[in-house]
Design an enzyme around this catalytic site. Structure first.
Site, PDB file in Angstrom:
ATOM      1  N   GLY A  95       1.278  -1.636   4.667  1.00 35.07           N
ATOM      2  CA  GLY A  95       1.623  -0.146   4.155  1.00 35.07           C
ATOM      3  C   GLY A  95       2.707   0.339   5.103  1.00 35.07           C
ATOM      4  O   GLY A  95       3.721   0.090   5.010  1.00 35.07           O
ATOM      5  N   SER A  96       2.249   0.869   5.874  1.00 39.56           N
ATOM      6  CA  SER A  96       3.354   1.636   6.604  1.00 39.56           C
ATOM      7  C   SER A  96       4.183   0.692   7.471  1.00 39.56           C
ATOM      8  O   SER A  96       5.621   1.581   7.871  1.00 39.56           O
ATOM      9  CB  SER A  96       2.605   2.767   7.875  1.00 39.56           C
ATOM     10  OG  SER A  96       1.365   2.129   8.667  1.00 39.56           O
TER      11      SER A  96
ATOM     12  N   ASP B  64      -6.509  -6.039   4.707  1.00 36.48           N
ATOM     13  CA  ASP B  64      -6.038  -5.090   4.600  1.00 36.48           C
ATOM     14  C   ASP B  64      -5.861  -4.058   5.652  1.00 36.48           C
ATOM     15  O   ASP B  64      -7.241  -3.252   5.996  1.00 36.48           O
ATOM     16  CB  ASP B  64      -6.855  -4.439   2.685  1.00 36.48           C
ATOM     17  CG  ASP B  64      -6.149  -2.893   2.713  1.00 36.48           C
ATOM     18  OD1 ASP B  64      -5.052  -2.892   3.589  1.00 36.48           O
ATOM     19  OD2 ASP B  64      -6.781  -2.291   2.238  1.00 36.48           O
ATOM     20  N   GLY B  65      -4.839  -3.668   6.179  1.00 34.71           N
ATOM     21  CA  GLY B  65      -4.849  -2.530   7.085  1.00 34.71           C
ATOM     22  C   GLY B  65      -3.920  -3.143   8.336  1.00 34.71           C
ATOM     23  O   GLY B  65      -4.438  -3.830   9.122  1.00 34.71           O
TER      24      GLY B  65
ATOM     25  N   ASP C 116      -4.794   3.466  -3.187  1.00 38.94           N
ATOM     26  CA  ASP C 116      -6.520   3.882  -2.588  1.00 38.94           C
ATOM     27  C   ASP C 116      -6.831   4.789  -2.932  1.00 38.94           C
ATOM     28  O   ASP C 116      -6.446   5.554  -3.115  1.00 38.94           O
ATOM     29  CB  ASP C 116      -5.875   3.685  -0.836  1.00 38.94           C
ATOM     30  CG  ASP C 116      -5.157   2.160  -0.257  1.00 38.94           C
ATOM     31  OD1 ASP C 116      -6.753   1.316  -0.175  1.00 38.94           O
ATOM     32  OD2 ASP C 116      -4.796   1.885   0.848  1.00 38.94           O
TER      33      ASP C 116
ATOM     34  N   PHE D  70      -7.675   5.212   6.163  1.00 37.22           N
ATOM     35  CA  PHE D  70      -6.354   5.828   6.466  1.00 37.22           C
ATOM     36  C   PHE D  70      -5.732   4.731   6.538  1.00 37.22           C
ATOM     37  O   PHE D  70      -5.651   3.774   6.938  1.00 37.22           O
ATOM     38  CB  PHE D  70      -6.612   6.846   7.697  1.00 37.22           C
ATOM     39  CG  PHE D  70      -7.159   7.616   7.649  1.00 37.22           C
ATOM     40  CD1 PHE D  70      -6.474   8.943   7.237  1.00 37.22           C
ATOM     41  CD2 PHE D  70      -8.656   8.274   7.763  1.00 37.22           C
ATOM     42  CE1 PHE D  70      -7.632   9.781   7.172  1.00 37.22           C
ATOM     43  CE2 PHE D  70      -9.578   9.002   8.132  1.00 37.22           C
ATOM     44  CZ  PHE D  70      -9.445  10.147   7.270  1.00 37.22           C
TER      45      PHE D  70
ATOM     46  N   SER E  97       0.631  -1.165  -0.445  1.00 39.03           N
ATOM     47  CA  SER E  97       0.118  -0.006   0.076  1.00 39.03           C
ATOM     48  C   SER E  97       1.080   1.153   0.002  1.00 39.03           C
ATOM     49  O   SER E  97       1.792   1.529   0.917  1.00 39.03           O
ATOM     50  CB  SER E  97      -0.768   0.410   1.033  1.00 39.03           C
ATOM     51  OG  SER E  97      -1.188   1.607   1.503  1.00 39.03           O
TER      52      SER E  97
ATOM     53  N   HIS F  40      -1.196  -1.533  -4.271  1.00 43.72           N
ATOM     54  CA  HIS F  40      -2.185  -1.559  -3.762  1.00 43.72           C
ATOM     55  C   HIS F  40      -1.887  -0.309  -3.561  1.00 43.72           C
ATOM     56  O   HIS F  40      -1.599   0.774  -2.968  1.00 43.72           O
ATOM     57  CB  HIS F  40      -2.833  -2.400  -2.256  1.00 43.72           C
ATOM     58  CG  HIS F  40      -3.491  -1.712  -1.548  1.00 43.72           C
ATOM     59  ND1 HIS F  40      -4.515  -2.802  -2.125  1.00 43.72           N
ATOM     60  CD2 HIS F  40      -4.259  -1.292  -0.704  1.00 43.72           C
ATOM     61  CE1 HIS F  40      -6.127  -2.683  -1.009  1.00 43.72           C
ATOM     62  NE2 HIS F  40      -5.317  -1.699  -0.651  1.00 43.72           N
TER      63      HIS F  40
HETATM   64  C1  DX5 Z   1      -7.078   1.893   4.938  1.00 46.14           C
HETATM   65  C2  DX5 Z   1      -6.395   0.760   3.904  1.00 46.14           C
HETATM   66  C3  DX5 Z   1      -5.059   0.269   3.789  1.00 46.14           C
HETATM   67  C4  DX5 Z   1      -3.933   0.785   4.226  1.00 46.14           C
HETATM   68  C5  DX5 Z   1      -2.769  -0.238   4.498  1.00 46.14           C
HETATM   69  O1  DX5 Z   1      -7.917   2.205   4.583  1.00 46.14           O
HETATM   70  O2  DX5 Z   1      -7.363   0.308   1.976  1.00 46.14           O
HETATM   71  O3  DX5 Z   1      -4.912  -0.215   2.027  1.00 46.14           O
HETATM   72  O4  DX5 Z   1      -3.116   2.266   3.316  1.00 46.14           O
HETATM   73  O5  DX5 Z   1      -1.870   0.527   5.325  1.00 46.14           O
HETATM   74  P1  DX5 Z   1      -1.290  -0.004   6.754  1.00 46.14           P
HETATM   75  O6  DX5 Z   1      -0.493  -1.021   5.909  1.00 46.14           O
HETATM   76  O7  DX5 Z   1      -0.741   0.981   6.921  1.00 46.14           O
HETATM   77  O8  DX5 Z   1      -2.558  -0.499   7.310  1.00 46.14           O
HETATM   78 ZN    ZN Z   2      -6.435  -0.859   0.654  1.00 48.84          ZN
END
Ligand code: DX5
Ligand code: ZN
Length: 218
Positions: free
Chosen positions: A199-200, A177-178, A38, A145, A11, A36
């Site tokens: 992601g982060s 996801d998340g 968003d 987020f 992400s 990915h």
């Molecule tokens: C949330 C998004 C996720 C998010 C994942 O609305 O759909 O894809 O960006 O990021 P992390 O890994 O930072 O939770």
């Molecule tokens: Zn997502």
């Protein structure tokens, strides 16, 4: 017994869009399978990101699989444009308008279709979509987020969904996801997930590809 390799989708939500080329190069050089995206409209979720033009501008710079997660209230009128922008998979929310119609349209375009389920939505709601999807994207945070904490009770939902998919004999990939890190990735893989969006956590690590490798080979 050799474990099956898992998929990892990166992400880019918590990265700088100004530096997107650098980010894409890091992902390209890694063993990550997917990017990915968003897409948020500020109506379905309380945040706004980007649209199809951003995705099409990234497309020439990567051979990776484009995993497009639409967090928009009515995706149907925009499916064709996201297809043209280079999406390999388009996922739409159960909680959004015209979910089934959107999934049928995505399939008719010859790319992969995914249905997304929010943390508070019952796993049983996916039943009516099983014949029209290649993937189920299970949200483990409230969408909107990056950088949020994994909602623990979603781990059990992943187990329910992956068992249901198996029981129905469907070839459907389950992606979570998340809030994914080493610990939560392990949990969801043990509960039957085939893929995670990261992601982060990934971008905070010193060695990007080593982290990708570790997660995929759990
Ligand atoms: C949330 C998004 C996720 C998010 C994942 O609305 O759909 O894809 O960006 O990021 P992390 O890994 O930072 O939770
Ligand atoms: Zn997502």
């Amino acid at each position: 017994m050799k474990k099956n390799k898992k998929l990892l989708s990166v992400s880019i939500t918590s990265t700088s869009y100004f530096d997107i080329k650098k980010t894409i190069d890091i992902i390209n050089k890694s063993d990550a399978d997917r990017i990915h995206f968003d897409v948020m409209d500020g109506v379905f979720v309380p945040n706004i990101t980007y649209g199809m033009d951003f995705i099409s501008s990234v497309k020439p710079y990567s051979q990776k699989f484009f995993d497009v997660h639409l967090m928009i209230i009515n995706p149907l009128p925009y499916i064709k444009s996201f297809f043209v922008s280079g999406s390999d998979l388009i996922s739409v929310h159960i909680e959004a308008k015209n979910c089934l119609k959107s999934l049928k349209l995505i399939k008719s375009l010859g790319i992969k279709s995914g249905v997304v389920i929010n943390p508070k939505t019952s796993y049983k709601k996916i039943l009516k979509y099983l014949d029209f999807v290649d993937e189920i994207l299970v949200m483990s945070v409230e969408p909107g987020f990056g950088g949020q904490k994994f909602i623990e009770k979603v781990a059990d939902k992943v187990l329910k969904i992956s068992s249901l998919v198996k029981k129905k004999g469907k070839n459907i990939l389950v992606q979570v996801d998340g809030g994914i890190n080493f610990e939560t990735a392990k949990k969801v893989f043990e509960n039957g997930a085939n893929s995670v969006v990261v992601g982060s956590f990934l971008f905070k690590q010193k060695d990007f590809n080593d982290t990708v490798f570790k997660i995929k080979n759990m």
